[in-house]
Scaffold this motif. Structure first.
Motif, PDB file in Angstrom:
ATOM      1  N   MET D   1       0.839  -1.205   0.000  1.00  0.00           N
ATOM      2  CA  MET D   1       0.000   0.000   0.000  1.00  0.00           C
ATOM      3  C   MET D   1       0.874   1.255   0.000  1.00  0.00           C
ATOM      4  O   MET D   1       1.915   1.281   0.640  1.00  0.00           O
ATOM      5  CB  MET D   1      -0.885   0.000   1.265  1.00  0.00           C
ATOM      6  CG  MET D   1      -1.759   1.246   1.364  1.00  0.00           C
ATOM      7  SD  MET D   1      -2.798   1.255   2.844  1.00  0.00           S
ATOM      8  CE  MET D   1      -3.966  -0.030   2.406  1.00  0.00           C
ATOM      9  N   ASP D   2       0.432   2.293  -0.694  1.00  0.00           N
ATOM     10  CA  ASP D   2       1.151   3.556  -0.606  1.00  0.00           C
ATOM     11  C   ASP D   2       1.118   4.050   0.831  1.00  0.00           C
ATOM     12  O   ASP D   2       0.126   3.869   1.541  1.00  0.00           O
ATOM     13  CB  ASP D   2       0.474   4.618  -1.494  1.00  0.00           C
ATOM     14  CG  ASP D   2       0.656   4.331  -2.970  1.00  0.00           C
ATOM     15  OD1 ASP D   2       1.562   3.545  -3.318  1.00  0.00           O
ATOM     16  OD2 ASP D   2      -0.111   4.892  -3.773  1.00  0.00           O
ATOM     17  N   ALA D   3       2.205   4.684   1.228  1.00  0.00           N
ATOM     18  CA  ALA D   3       2.244   5.282   2.565  1.00  0.00           C
ATOM     19  C   ALA D   3       1.130   6.321   2.669  1.00  0.00           C
ATOM     20  O   ALA D   3       0.672   6.896   1.683  1.00  0.00           O
ATOM     21  CB  ALA D   3       3.598   5.921   2.808  1.00  0.00           C
ATOM     22  N   ILE D   4       0.683   6.562   3.905  1.00  0.00           N
ATOM     23  CA  ILE D   4      -0.300   7.609   4.158  1.00  0.00           C
ATOM     24  C   ILE D   4       0.133   8.352   5.415  1.00  0.00           C
ATOM     25  O   ILE D   4       0.619   7.737   6.374  1.00  0.00           O
ATOM     26  CB  ILE D   4      -1.732   7.041   4.292  1.00  0.00           C
ATOM     27  CG1 ILE D   4      -2.741   8.171   4.522  1.00  0.00           C
ATOM     28  CG2 ILE D   4      -1.843   5.966   5.349  1.00  0.00           C
ATOM     29  CD1 ILE D   4      -4.212   7.746   4.400  1.00  0.00           C
ATOM     30  N   GLY D   5      -0.015   9.664   5.398  1.00  0.00           N
ATOM     31  CA  GLY D   5       0.259  10.447   6.595  1.00  0.00           C
ATOM     32  C   GLY D   5       1.241  11.565   6.362  1.00  0.00           C
ATOM     33  O   GLY D   5       1.429  12.043   5.246  1.00  0.00           O
ATOM     34  N   LEU D  36       0.346   4.661  13.074  1.00  0.00           N
ATOM     35  CA  LEU D  36       0.134   3.744  11.953  1.00  0.00           C
ATOM     36  C   LEU D  36       1.195   4.007  10.898  1.00  0.00           C
ATOM     37  O   LEU D  36       1.341   5.140  10.421  1.00  0.00           O
ATOM     38  CB  LEU D  36      -1.252   3.954  11.346  1.00  0.00           C
ATOM     39  CG  LEU D  36      -1.494   3.225  10.019  1.00  0.00           C
ATOM     40  CD1 LEU D  36      -1.377   1.720  10.166  1.00  0.00           C
ATOM     41  CD2 LEU D  36      -2.840   3.615   9.440  1.00  0.00           C
ATOM     42  N   ALA D  38       1.520   2.635   7.406  1.00  0.00           N
ATOM     43  CA  ALA D  38       0.873   1.800   6.384  1.00  0.00           C
ATOM     44  C   ALA D  38       1.798   1.476   5.213  1.00  0.00           C
ATOM     45  O   ALA D  38       1.463   0.642   4.374  1.00  0.00           O
ATOM     46  CB  ALA D  38      -0.389   2.507   5.860  1.00  0.00           C
ATOM     47  N   ARG D  67       4.007  -1.578   7.512  1.00  0.00           N
ATOM     48  CA  ARG D  67       2.682  -2.231   7.538  1.00  0.00           C
ATOM     49  C   ARG D  67       2.267  -2.659   8.950  1.00  0.00           C
ATOM     50  O   ARG D  67       1.609  -3.684   9.135  1.00  0.00           O
ATOM     51  CB  ARG D  67       2.647  -3.447   6.598  1.00  0.00           C
ATOM     52  CG  ARG D  67       2.944  -3.121   5.143  1.00  0.00           C
ATOM     53  CD  ARG D  67       2.930  -4.359   4.258  1.00  0.00           C
ATOM     54  NE  ARG D  67       3.895  -5.360   4.677  1.00  0.00           N
ATOM     55  CZ  ARG D  67       5.196  -5.326   4.400  1.00  0.00           C
ATOM     56  NH1 ARG D  67       5.699  -4.317   3.696  1.00  0.00           N
ATOM     57  NH2 ARG D  67       5.978  -6.270   4.848  1.00  0.00           N
ATOM     58  N   ARG D  68       2.629  -1.882   9.940  1.00  0.00           N
ATOM     59  CA  ARG D  68       2.271  -2.216  11.315  1.00  0.00           C
ATOM     60  C   ARG D  68       1.722  -0.973  12.017  1.00  0.00           C
ATOM     61  O   ARG D  68       1.996   0.153  11.612  1.00  0.00           O
ATOM     62  CB  ARG D  68       3.486  -2.718  12.099  1.00  0.00           C
ATOM     63  CG  ARG D  68       4.062  -4.022  11.606  1.00  0.00           C
ATOM     64  CD  ARG D  68       3.124  -5.196  11.831  1.00  0.00           C
ATOM     65  NE  ARG D  68       3.761  -6.464  11.456  1.00  0.00           N
ATOM     66  CZ  ARG D  68       3.767  -6.965  10.208  1.00  0.00           C
ATOM     67  NH1 ARG D  68       3.187  -6.314   9.205  1.00  0.00           N
ATOM     68  NH2 ARG D  68       4.353  -8.132   9.965  1.00  0.00           N
TER      69      ARG D  68
END
Lengths: 124, 124, 124, 124
Positions: D1-5, D36, D38, D67-68
């Protein structure tokens, strides 16, 4: 109405207490993602659940119809896998149209109800 | 003071408990949209309420005078239709000038009060 | 550390309950604006309080020293005027350097404590 | 998944009650930063704790694997110094990759649990 919101949302907090002081569905301990789709096209939302010590699980798929809100209880997610209780988790929501996501927990482990809520983190 | 805020706001969570442990207005279960209009022009705000399984209802119209705050209880909205209790809903606020919207629930279904609050989602 | 935050903040919710179940300062009903000044210059913050039915009151002036946090209780504001209890209000914070503002209420009208908190609305 | 934040986050509120009505870890009074990550690269996060009347303390270093999610209790921070109880504080999080931070307090000073939560302030 013009759509409002963003397409990617994240909730870093997640924890469904296994205990409740009530059996009434309204007062059972639960975590909810309140999703608003104010626009005129259905929103197809893909949810991924993240954990502390294992790979993320998903996709969970929900549709929020045009001009509707869905108050989605994480407790009710079953496919591909139920969310374990008493376990730290987090979630990412990816939609094909703009939505708004707000996170709420009702906690009734004790005999009084406790609530918390926050607008989730949005981008894109 | 210069105006502060945005013109479109959304609250994805909405739920007015039908039950309360108190008859005092301050402690009756309620959901509130706290609206701040810090600027020097009156804010004309149009509210639309969204549901899970029916078309949105509105417009509800409120005016927040210049340099005033209005803590609007959803319980008090009557025209065009009262908000049903014990029903999932959501709301969008559209103003002609910049405002700030914060969402709060006081829940007294049980005999202790529970609170939650969040700055709403803003854009434009 | 580089400063973090914005210079203008708004909290649309404000309400200090006059009642408390406790006399201990930590558990007296209160509303707080938690202000963080992570940067290397003191923050001079001007606060204006807005009401439902009267003109705003201010300026209230506080200084948050460089690299410090101030958890400011609205209950403690005295100059130019104490904040009335049991009264809807809202607030705007204007700082000369970047700060972060988070709003919290501890409500002990009933004998259990209830909490709510949200990051305030920021701009500029 | 693309990073988010985002890479820099701030929580202006911080306060760990020294009292709890329970000894069960889940119900001991605590403050948590839910983080998170992601994305597909580990996040190296540096935390600095700010106080009202003394210099900030840090760096506290935590790694959130790709991813954690990590639900970090401030109660558990020990190095370089435990967080004092019953003391106003605030925190800044600086990560080398995009993360999402949500702040939660569970307060059990009284025998019922009270909760609050908010998405933290983000930038960069």
């Amino acid at each position: 109405m013009d759509a409002i919101g963003r397409k990617r949302w994240a909730i870093a907090e997640g924890y469904i207490p296994s205990q409740s002081s009530f059996s009434d569905r309204a007062l059972v301990s639960h975590e909810t993602a309140c999703i608003l789709n104010a626009g005129d096209r259905d929103a197809h939302v893909v949810i991924t659940i993240f954990y502390a010590d294992r790979e993320p699980i998903g996709p969970y798929r929900v549709t929020v119809s045009a001009r509707r809100t869905l108050h989605l209880r994480f407790n009710d997610l079953e496919d591909p896998h139920p969310i374990p209780r008493d376990t730290d988790c987090a979630s990412v929501f990816e939609s094909d149209v703009a939505i708004v996501v707000q996170h709420t927990r009702l906690d009734s482990r004790r005999c009084e109800v406790s609530l918390m809520s926050t607008t989730a983190y949005a981008e894109a």
